[in-house]
Design a protein around this motif. Structure first.
Motif, mmCIF file in Angstrom:
data_model
loop_
_atom_site.group_PDB
_atom_site.id
_atom_site.type_symbol
_atom_site.label_atom_id
_atom_site.label_comp_id
_atom_site.label_asym_id
_atom_site.label_seq_id
_atom_site.Cartn_x
_atom_site.Cartn_y
_atom_site.Cartn_z
ATOM 1 N N ASP A 81 -1.957 -5.132 -2.873
ATOM 2 C CA ASP A 81 -0.085 -4.446 -3.489
ATOM 3 C C ASP A 81 -0.937 -3.957 -4.814
ATOM 4 O OD1 ASP A 81 2.591 -5.237 -4.499
ATOM 5 O OD2 ASP A 81 2.003 -6.309 -5.402
ATOM 6 N N TYR A 82 -1.982 -3.971 -5.845
ATOM 7 C CA TYR A 82 -1.779 -3.717 -6.528
ATOM 8 C C TYR A 82 -2.287 -1.992 -6.707
ATOM 9 C CZ TYR A 82 -5.474 -1.995 -10.434
ATOM 10 O OH TYR A 82 -5.881 -1.256 -11.226
ATOM 11 N N ASN A 110 -1.473 -0.246 -4.273
ATOM 12 C CA ASN A 110 -0.179 0.025 -2.883
ATOM 13 C C ASN A 110 0.307 1.514 -4.796
ATOM 14 O OD1 ASN A 110 -0.680 0.323 -1.327
ATOM 15 N ND2 ASN A 110 0.782 -1.808 -0.893
ATOM 16 N N LEU A 111 0.236 0.502 -6.115
ATOM 17 C CA LEU A 111 0.731 0.408 -7.490
ATOM 18 C C LEU A 111 0.146 1.833 -7.830
ATOM 19 C CD1 LEU A 111 2.498 0.714 -10.275
ATOM 20 C CD2 LEU A 111 1.276 -2.254 -10.814
ATOM 21 N N TYR A 112 -1.239 1.439 -7.997
ATOM 22 C CA TYR A 112 -2.700 2.408 -8.552
ATOM 23 C C TYR A 112 -2.518 3.365 -7.356
ATOM 24 C CZ TYR A 112 -6.945 4.153 -8.991
ATOM 25 O OH TYR A 112 -8.347 4.851 -9.294
ATOM 26 N N ASP A 172 0.634 4.680 -6.467
ATOM 27 C CA ASP A 172 1.334 5.114 -6.854
ATOM 28 C C ASP A 172 1.640 6.305 -7.990
ATOM 29 O OD1 ASP A 172 3.369 4.309 -4.545
ATOM 30 O OD2 ASP A 172 4.068 2.545 -5.388
ATOM 31 N N LEU A 173 1.049 5.946 -9.072
ATOM 32 C CA LEU A 173 0.870 6.533 -10.290
ATOM 33 C C LEU A 173 -0.225 7.772 -10.227
ATOM 34 C CD1 LEU A 173 -0.012 3.752 -13.003
ATOM 35 C CD2 LEU A 173 1.364 5.466 -12.897
ATOM 36 N N ILE A 188 5.995 6.300 -9.764
ATOM 37 C CA ILE A 188 6.283 5.719 -10.834
ATOM 38 C C ILE A 188 5.995 5.978 -11.996
ATOM 39 C CG2 ILE A 188 4.185 3.437 -10.364
ATOM 40 C CD1 ILE A 188 5.652 1.358 -11.317
ATOM 41 N N ILE A 216 5.594 0.299 -14.937
ATOM 42 C CA ILE A 216 4.893 -0.547 -14.273
ATOM 43 C C ILE A 216 4.891 -2.400 -14.016
ATOM 44 C CG2 ILE A 216 2.463 -1.618 -14.296
ATOM 45 C CD1 ILE A 216 1.341 2.038 -14.770
ATOM 46 N N ARG A 243 2.122 -7.050 -11.657
ATOM 47 C CA ARG A 243 1.319 -6.775 -10.772
ATOM 48 C C ARG A 243 -0.103 -5.627 -10.955
ATOM 49 N NH1 ARG A 243 5.332 -2.547 -7.623
ATOM 50 N NH2 ARG A 243 3.393 -2.426 -6.546
#
Length: 346
Positions: free
Chosen positions: A319-320, A322-324, A326-327, A332, A337, A341
């Motif tokens: 999950d992290y 995925n966020l990384y 997306d940045l 995002i 943020i 997460r």
């Protein structure tokens, strides 16, 4: 003296039970620590046993370090003779040693080759001819049609329809190759091409072809910032289905920029994944068998092998990342943020 028994004494060899496929995998994996990410696995429905990390020539790795990778357990090698040929050329002597005619260890190696010249089925002989000259080989384990997208898809459809003329023993292509290079026992047994694959740069096309009986192996781009395969390809496969195609991923460490470098807006003290972490990300996905790597040195080989022995990433780590990702893709904004997460540096 009375002779009571004229029957010859026959020494019967001890019974050697044949290993099952599961036994063979367990034996191969016994050299590595046990984890939920086994180092060796079957490549989909093929009977090939492959290392979860594969080596391609994109990093212009030397032949010495290519042989080192094999000694450390890497057995999947990817070679191109018509695109970025210079980058692949440095590993050519090692592949000739490992896979060339007369090699005593040939069947321990899985050689995957690719041609990006997608035209007609009749021209496949030309591509194979170049690869047989380059590497001095008897056969190829997986021959890939490369870089399939919307532009060359019509030509690919014509080429893939000829799969049975290319793969396996007694094929039309085998007879052509034999006339030029001569016949060997391994060539007669394996055919000049054992399995057919395709490398897709269009995930809609990958989804369309992933369950085709004409394809044994499917290769797709995939990384934390480009996750389309997780929606369009991987969900349509059952990892435990023995009839599914083999799945290989590429571009794990980036496409338009290096993903091991932190994206703009990532808060300080957050986890910055290493390149080996990015391989683990792909290998943690459903049905992925091999993550292809473009290592430059043996130190890169060691780091990747050590990392995958940690096992699959946790759901929180995925999950992290995925966020990384997306940045990295600007999906995002930093002020958006969700702090819950984020994972701290490790």
């Amino acid at each position: 003296m009375k002779i009571t028994n004229l029957a010859p004494v026959i020494q019967t060899p001890e019974f050697q039970p044949q290993l099952t496929a599961a036994d063979e995998l367990a034996l191969a994996n016994s050299r590595f620590a046990q984890s939920d990410l086994p180092f060796y696995r079957k490549l989909g429905r093929t009977n090939l046993t492959v290392s979860c990390l594969g080596l391609g020539g994109g990093g212009h790795i030397s032949s010495e370090d290519t042989l080192y990778a094999f000694d450390q357990g890497i057995n999947y090698f990817f070679y191109s003779s018509d695109l970025h040929q210079y980058l692949y050329s440095s590993m050519r002597p090692a592949l000739r040693q490992l896979c060339g005619r007369g090699s005593s260890i040939r069947e321990k190696v899985v050689l995957a080759t690719v041609s990006y010249m997608i035209r007609t089925p009749d021209t496949v002989f030309t591509y194979l001819f170049d690869q047989f000259i380059d590497l001095g080989i008897d056969y190829i384990d997986v021959f890939f049609w490369g870089w399939i997208d919307e532009h060359n898809h019509p030509a690919f459809e014509k080429c893939i329809s000829a799969s049975d003329d290319i793969r396996g023993p007694s094929s039309v292509t085998q007879r052509q190759i034999e006339r030029v290079f001569g016949v060997s026992e391994k060539m007669k047994k394996m055919g000049v091409v054992r399995y057919i694959g395709a490398s897709f740069h269009d995930h809609d096309l990958a989804k369309q072809w992933v369950n085709s009986p004409l394809l044994d192996v499917v290769m797709v781009r995939h990384n934390v910032a480009h996750r389309t395969a997780q929606k369009k390809v991987f969900p349509h496969l059952d990892a435990n289905d023995p009839h599914r195609p083999g799945i290989v991923t590429f571009k794990s460490a980036g496409m338009f920029g290096p993903l091991w470098e932190p994206p703009l807006g990532l808060p300080d003290n957050c986890w910055q994944p290493s390149v080996p972490d990015l391989y683990r990300y792909s290998l943690s996905q459903n049905s992925v068998d091999v993550a292809l790597a473009g290592w430059q040195t043996r130190e890169h080989v060691d780091a990747a092998i050590q990392a995958v022995q940690k096992g699959k990433l946790t759901s929180e780590e995925i999950d992290y990342l995925n966020l990384y990702g997306d940045l990295h893709r600007n999906r995002i904004k930093p002020h958006e943020i969700p702090t819950e997460r984020l994972l701290v540096a490790r």
